[in-house]
Design an enzyme around this catalytic site. Sequence first.
Site, PDB file in Angstrom:
ATOM      1  N   ILE A   1      49.136  -9.930  21.091  1.00  0.00           N
ATOM      2  CA  ILE A   1      48.711 -10.542  19.838  1.00  0.00           C
ATOM      3  C   ILE A   1      48.549  -9.405  18.835  1.00  0.00           C
ATOM      4  O   ILE A   1      48.343  -8.247  19.218  1.00  0.00           O
ATOM      5  CB  ILE A   1      47.409 -11.363  19.976  1.00  0.00           C
ATOM      6  N   ASP A   2      48.668  -9.724  17.565  1.00  0.00           N
ATOM      7  CA  ASP A   2      48.666  -8.698  16.531  1.00  0.00           C
ATOM      8  C   ASP A   2      47.350  -7.924  16.495  1.00  0.00           C
ATOM      9  O   ASP A   2      46.305  -8.428  16.901  1.00  0.00           O
ATOM     10  CB  ASP A   2      48.914  -9.333  15.153  1.00  0.00           C
ATOM     11  N   LYS A   3      47.429  -6.726  15.953  1.00  0.00           N
ATOM     12  CA  LYS A   3      46.258  -5.848  15.845  1.00  0.00           C
ATOM     13  C   LYS A   3      45.073  -6.569  15.202  1.00  0.00           C
ATOM     14  O   LYS A   3      43.945  -6.505  15.690  1.00  0.00           O
ATOM     15  CB  LYS A   3      46.628  -4.610  15.017  1.00  0.00           C
TER      16      LYS A   3
ATOM     17  N   THR B   1      44.565  -9.795  14.871  1.00  0.00           N
ATOM     18  CA  THR B   1      44.261 -11.107  15.438  1.00  0.00           C
ATOM     19  C   THR B   1      43.373 -10.875  16.643  1.00  0.00           C
ATOM     20  O   THR B   1      43.641  -9.995  17.464  1.00  0.00           O
ATOM     21  CB  THR B   1      45.550 -11.841  15.870  1.00  0.00           C
TER      22      THR B   1
ATOM     23  N   ARG C   1      51.500 -16.983  11.613  1.00  0.00           N
ATOM     24  CA  ARG C   1      51.357 -16.436  10.266  1.00  0.00           C
ATOM     25  C   ARG C   1      52.568 -16.791   9.403  1.00  0.00           C
ATOM     26  O   ARG C   1      52.426 -17.165   8.233  1.00  0.00           O
ATOM     27  CB  ARG C   1      51.173 -14.921  10.354  1.00  0.00           C
TER      28      ARG C   1
END
Length: 306
Positions: free
Chosen positions: A136-138, A140, A237
């Site tokens: 998962i993104d930094k 998030t 997103r």
Amino acid sequence: MTKHETTITEEQQGQRIDKALASVLTFSRSQIQHFIDEGLLKVNGNEIKNKYKVQPGDHVTLMEPEPEELDVTAENLDLDIVYEDADVLVVNKPRGMVVHPAPGHTSGTLVNGLMHHCTDLSGINGVVRPGIVHRIDKDTSGLLMVAKNDTAHESLVNQLKAKTTKREYRAIVHGLISHDTGTIDAPIGRDTDERQNMTVTERNSRDAVTHFHVIERFKNHTYVTCELETGRTHQIRVHMKYIGFPIMADPKYGPRKKSSYPIDGQALHAAVLGFKHPRTGEMMTFEAPLPEDMQACLAQLKREMG
């Protein structure tokens, strides 16, 4: 080495080789240029220059070297471990933490913390990403599953491919969504103008499906649940921006104006994670509460309602 092969299409005619390949392979233009310089990339069996412009029917072969074994330092990062046994581990990642080491992020990552927490992680992804099945993104927050052996790793990856895992996110988005539920079925690929971004596009894209339903509406925002059917980079997103409701405080896909809400990074949280246990076959589901910053944003939105 890992062999990658592709054939150039008419749509790509005249493009530089690095640009053409970056749109269909999971490598950046600079990485492709490096492969060319090292003689690892050939077109129709011949080495070429970085400035080579592709033609329809060109057959491209790329020999990707094995990942270099980086010296990942174990760090005591006090990880929030939700579940752990001999095969799998579920961790609740805080917003702001990078999942695995990369240039510019060699410490403080989830992998650094995992290396300190346990030594029996799967090695399928090499030393750089031990045990990491998905990301998962930094910015998030939320739940990630980690494999502690190669058998577990293969099982979890296969479940992701078969779309049998459960991945639910909570998000606060700009605007008022009028309908209570919806499905976004729109292919995602790399943005040809902004290489670090993804976008909805028919060209060089992969199918992407997100289901959402409204939890609560505020004055100018909506609190939603988003469930992933596929797992493309930045999928939620990109999809929420595509339908006109970008995620609050998203620095990449949201409004350019700095957010006035108490959150640093997109208001997106991986709240629910479910999968079949690799050894027992039992369906396991985990839930992580909203982080404090998202709770503070919701509280402020409620106050603004009067």
